[in-house]
Scaffold this motif. Structure first.
Motif, PDB file in Angstrom:
ATOM      1  N   GLU A   1      37.772  40.638  44.108  1.00  0.00           N
ATOM      2  CA  GLU A   1      38.209  42.060  43.516  1.00  0.00           C
ATOM      3  C   GLU A   1      38.043  43.024  44.704  1.00  0.00           C
ATOM      4  O   GLU A   1      38.860  44.182  44.805  1.00  0.00           O
ATOM      5  CB  GLU A   1      37.574  42.417  42.472  1.00  0.00           C
ATOM      6  CG  GLU A   1      38.140  44.010  41.964  1.00  0.00           C
ATOM      7  CD  GLU A   1      37.202  44.279  40.686  1.00  0.00           C
ATOM      8  OE1 GLU A   1      37.425  45.736  40.440  1.00  0.00           O
ATOM      9  OE2 GLU A   1      36.460  43.620  40.016  1.00  0.00           O
ATOM     10  N   TRP A   2      36.890  42.891  45.517  1.00  0.00           N
ATOM     11  CA  TRP A   2      36.807  43.615  46.689  1.00  0.00           C
ATOM     12  C   TRP A   2      37.884  43.722  47.745  1.00  0.00           C
ATOM     13  O   TRP A   2      38.351  44.850  47.871  1.00  0.00           O
ATOM     14  CB  TRP A   2      35.461  43.231  47.263  1.00  0.00           C
ATOM     15  CG  TRP A   2      35.273  43.825  48.470  1.00  0.00           C
ATOM     16  CD1 TRP A   2      35.702  43.945  49.671  1.00  0.00           C
ATOM     17  CD2 TRP A   2      33.675  44.694  48.650  1.00  0.00           C
ATOM     18  NE1 TRP A   2      34.849  44.890  50.621  1.00  0.00           N
ATOM     19  CE2 TRP A   2      33.653  45.323  50.036  1.00  0.00           C
ATOM     20  CE3 TRP A   2      32.751  45.203  47.653  1.00  0.00           C
ATOM     21  CZ2 TRP A   2      32.836  46.155  50.551  1.00  0.00           C
ATOM     22  CZ3 TRP A   2      31.733  45.734  48.170  1.00  0.00           C
ATOM     23  CH2 TRP A   2      31.531  46.249  49.490  1.00  0.00           C
ATOM     24  N   ASP A   3      38.390  42.584  47.895  1.00  0.00           N
ATOM     25  CA  ASP A   3      39.646  42.550  48.692  1.00  0.00           C
ATOM     26  C   ASP A   3      40.669  43.321  48.291  1.00  0.00           C
ATOM     27  O   ASP A   3      41.588  43.744  48.975  1.00  0.00           O
ATOM     28  CB  ASP A   3      39.903  41.066  49.075  1.00  0.00           C
ATOM     29  CG  ASP A   3      38.618  40.306  50.186  1.00  0.00           C
ATOM     30  OD1 ASP A   3      38.176  41.197  50.764  1.00  0.00           O
ATOM     31  OD2 ASP A   3      38.796  39.277  50.249  1.00  0.00           O
ATOM     32  N   GLU A   4      40.802  43.069  46.960  1.00  0.00           N
ATOM     33  CA  GLU A   4      42.027  43.625  46.436  1.00  0.00           C
ATOM     34  C   GLU A   4      42.081  45.148  46.283  1.00  0.00           C
ATOM     35  O   GLU A   4      43.013  45.637  46.689  1.00  0.00           O
ATOM     36  CB  GLU A   4      42.198  43.198  44.897  1.00  0.00           C
ATOM     37  CG  GLU A   4      42.628  41.600  44.772  1.00  0.00           C
ATOM     38  CD  GLU A   4      42.438  40.908  43.399  1.00  0.00           C
ATOM     39  OE1 GLU A   4      42.141  41.747  42.274  1.00  0.00           O
ATOM     40  OE2 GLU A   4      42.905  39.981  43.265  1.00  0.00           O
ATOM     41  N   ARG A   5      40.798  45.616  46.021  1.00  0.00           N
ATOM     42  CA  ARG A   5      40.662  47.226  46.032  1.00  0.00           C
ATOM     43  C   ARG A   5      40.800  47.743  47.503  1.00  0.00           C
ATOM     44  O   ARG A   5      41.529  48.509  47.802  1.00  0.00           O
ATOM     45  CB  ARG A   5      39.121  47.142  45.897  1.00  0.00           C
ATOM     46  CG  ARG A   5      38.758  47.094  44.359  1.00  0.00           C
ATOM     47  CD  ARG A   5      39.617  48.017  43.268  1.00  0.00           C
ATOM     48  NE  ARG A   5      39.159  47.474  41.932  1.00  0.00           N
ATOM     49  CZ  ARG A   5      39.561  48.526  40.855  1.00  0.00           C
ATOM     50  NH1 ARG A   5      40.249  49.550  41.116  1.00  0.00           N
ATOM     51  NH2 ARG A   5      39.245  48.286  39.559  1.00  0.00           N
ATOM     52  N   VAL A   6      40.264  46.807  48.431  1.00  0.00           N
ATOM     53  CA  VAL A   6      40.361  47.480  49.691  1.00  0.00           C
ATOM     54  C   VAL A   6      41.933  47.323  50.386  1.00  0.00           C
ATOM     55  O   VAL A   6      42.521  48.328  50.846  1.00  0.00           O
ATOM     56  CB  VAL A   6      39.403  46.686  50.929  1.00  0.00           C
ATOM     57  CG1 VAL A   6      39.780  46.992  52.340  1.00  0.00           C
ATOM     58  CG2 VAL A   6      38.201  47.121  50.383  1.00  0.00           C
TER      59      VAL A   6
ATOM     60  N   ILE B   1      35.912  53.821  46.869  1.00  0.00           N
ATOM     61  CA  ILE B   1      34.638  53.736  47.327  1.00  0.00           C
ATOM     62  C   ILE B   1      33.444  53.562  46.181  1.00  0.00           C
ATOM     63  O   ILE B   1      32.478  52.619  46.103  1.00  0.00           O
ATOM     64  CB  ILE B   1      34.157  54.804  48.102  1.00  0.00           C
ATOM     65  CG1 ILE B   1      34.934  54.919  49.444  1.00  0.00           C
ATOM     66  CG2 ILE B   1      32.659  54.699  48.566  1.00  0.00           C
ATOM     67  CD1 ILE B   1      34.809  53.893  50.503  1.00  0.00           C
ATOM     68  N   LYS B   2      33.811  54.190  45.213  1.00  0.00           N
ATOM     69  CA  LYS B   2      32.810  54.162  44.113  1.00  0.00           C
ATOM     70  C   LYS B   2      32.944  52.585  43.177  1.00  0.00           C
ATOM     71  O   LYS B   2      32.022  52.097  42.975  1.00  0.00           O
ATOM     72  CB  LYS B   2      33.203  55.302  42.928  1.00  0.00           C
ATOM     73  CG  LYS B   2      32.989  56.571  43.158  1.00  0.00           C
ATOM     74  CD  LYS B   2      33.358  57.450  42.203  1.00  0.00           C
ATOM     75  CE  LYS B   2      33.247  58.860  42.529  1.00  0.00           C
ATOM     76  NZ  LYS B   2      33.540  59.827  41.574  1.00  0.00           N
ATOM     77  N   ARG B   3      34.238  52.207  43.421  1.00  0.00           N
ATOM     78  CA  ARG B   3      34.467  50.757  42.716  1.00  0.00           C
ATOM     79  C   ARG B   3      33.848  49.787  43.723  1.00  0.00           C
ATOM     80  O   ARG B   3      33.128  48.855  43.365  1.00  0.00           O
ATOM     81  CB  ARG B   3      35.649  50.427  42.535  1.00  0.00           C
ATOM     82  CG  ARG B   3      35.981  48.892  41.804  1.00  0.00           C
ATOM     83  CD  ARG B   3      35.319  49.195  40.535  1.00  0.00           C
ATOM     84  NE  ARG B   3      35.408  47.690  39.943  1.00  0.00           N
ATOM     85  CZ  ARG B   3      34.790  47.250  38.951  1.00  0.00           C
ATOM     86  NH1 ARG B   3      33.839  47.892  38.305  1.00  0.00           N
ATOM     87  NH2 ARG B   3      34.951  45.807  38.406  1.00  0.00           N
ATOM     88  N   LEU B   4      33.755  49.845  45.010  1.00  0.00           N
ATOM     89  CA  LEU B   4      33.213  48.984  45.959  1.00  0.00           C
ATOM     90  C   LEU B   4      31.642  48.993  45.725  1.00  0.00           C
ATOM     91  O   LEU B   4      30.855  47.858  45.797  1.00  0.00           O
ATOM     92  CB  LEU B   4      33.547  49.291  47.354  1.00  0.00           C
ATOM     93  CG  LEU B   4      35.000  49.142  47.735  1.00  0.00           C
ATOM     94  CD1 LEU B   4      35.252  49.513  49.151  1.00  0.00           C
ATOM     95  CD2 LEU B   4      35.535  47.664  47.513  1.00  0.00           C
TER      96      LEU B   4
END
Length: 232
Positions: free
Chosen positions: A55-60, A114-117
């Motif tokens: 999910e981190w990669d998807e958000r970025v 950023i908040k989600r990360l």
């Protein structure tokens, strides 16, 4: 990390290279005959850690990259429109205001990313702490020799739990870098070349290239954990 590991041997830096092949198993080993609860807990928590990393990669690379690129495109379009105005002519107010509002919305999206990360990073910490508790509990009931025994192939519960915390450092640095990049993108007088370099760094995620999930842990888990599911 947790003080529960204070009595355990200090971890060494994990390697991204898993064992070359599965070693011959000892059929008399209890861990080979049937899985115990700590086998299943470890596997499920590692799968959850992988989901967090994905999910981190998807958000970025998805939401974040789209917002950053849209921000730069909007600034470039506005600059081009202003450059085409005749000398001394003022731009139409609604056009400029609309562009500025869109730019601010892009910056807001980046802050949401950023908040989600940050939440994802905290989730990583929570998962690793829960595995420390697991190691402590198994060690307390079964003893040190038991937690040093291979679980499926060669890695023991102790080895997994004491090496996993190393994944936190690259993700923490990546989070800090993305926060800095958002602040660098905020000024509207940023040049196109400066913006391009920031976006390239955003997408590259250099801190994860050597220490992120895919760089280290996916191959290890694929070899060392029985019934490890293939990534999507």
């Amino acid at each position: 990390m947790s003080s529960r590991l204070a009595s355990f041997r200090g971890p060494s830096t994990p390697t991204s290279s898993p064992v070359a092949s599965r070693q011959p198993t000892n059929p008399s080993s209890p861990s080979r005959l049937s899985e115990l609860p700590h086998h299943r807990t470890l596997r499920s928590q590692l799968l959850e850690l992988r989901n967090v990393a994905y999910e981190w990669d998807e958000r970025v690379s998805g939401q974040g990259l789209k917002a950053a690129s849209s921000l730069v495109d909007a600034r470039t379009e506005l600059d081009n429109e202003l450059a085409m105005l005749s000398v001394g002519k003022q731009p139409e107010y609604p056009i400029v205001l609309e562009k500025l509002r869109f730019m601010e919305s892009c910056i807001e999206v980046l802050h949401e990313v950023i908040k989600r990360l940050d939440k994802l990073f905290q989730k990583m910490v929570k998962i690793i702490k829960s595995l420390e508790v697991l190691l402590h509990d198994v060690h307390k009931t079964k003893g040190w020799t038991f937690v040093e025994e291979p679980l499926w192939v060669t890695w023991s519960l102790e080895k997994f739990v004491t090496k996993l915390p190393y994944i936190l450092k690259p993700y923490r640095r990546s989070l800090e870098t993305h926060l800095e990049l958002v602040e660098q993108l905020r000024p509207h007088d940023l040049t196109f070349e400066e913006s391009r370099q920031i976006i390239a760094l955003w997408q590259a995620q250099p801190h994860l290239a050597q220490g992120g999930w895919d760089a280290v842990w996916e191959d290890i888990c694929a070899v060392e954990i029985d019934r490890w599911t293939a990534p999507r």
